[in-house]
Design an enzyme around this catalytic site. Structure first.
Site: not given
Length: 152
Positions: A91, A78, A111, A105-106, A27, A14-15, A81
């Site tokens: 799973d 990746n 963080r 990426l980070s 990012y 997501p995102n 979140a």
């Protein structure tokens, strides 16, 4: 010597469709399309195929991982979140039992505390974080190396 065909499913969570415009200080300024192009270039050098998919929906990602069986030899993921929240993705990866490399990426460990835990890491062969778009390239290289060593 001809290398055996290797196909890698690349899962973007997501995102990640907002890369390049979403928090570039964290990012980076590359778009998801830019990252996919970098992966394509590296895949050509490695003589493998990469097949990216991105979704903001957990179930779509789970279904894509399930469908990887028989079509792909490994997964580069990746999970965004969902890394920190999704037992379902964990799973799914465990269920298909394909070698998986987790990338970020980070540097998730520099963080917020909630980002320090990954549900994916225990079912992945490795994790690479903190190198921006290069994390994907390094992850692909590591996964391909693992697959080729395994087949020897």
């Amino acid at each position: 010597m001809t290398l055996p065909p290797i196909s890698i499913l690349v899962v973007h969570g997501p995102n990640l469709n907002l890369l390049g415009q979403r928090e570039p200080g964290i990012y980076g300024s590359l778009s998801l399309a830019d990252i996919n192009r970098l992966l394509e270039l590296e895949a050509t050098k490695l003589q493998v195929g990469v097949f990216p998919v991105q979704s903001n929906h957990e179930g779509v990602l789970v279904d894509k991982i399930h469908s990887a069986l028989g079509d792909y030899q490994g997964i580069l993921i990746n999970a965004g979140a969902y890394t920190h929240t999704s037992v379902a993705l964990r799973d799914a990866i465990a269920g298909v039992n394909l070698p998986t490399v987790e990338v970020h990426l980070s540097n998730i460990y520099r963080r917020e505390e909630f980002r320090h835990h990954s549900y994916i890491a225990p079912v992945a062969i490795g994790q690479i974080s903190g190198f921006g778009a290069q994390s994907y390239v390094l992850g692909l290289q590591a996964l391909v190396h693992h697959l080729r060593e395994k087949s020897v």
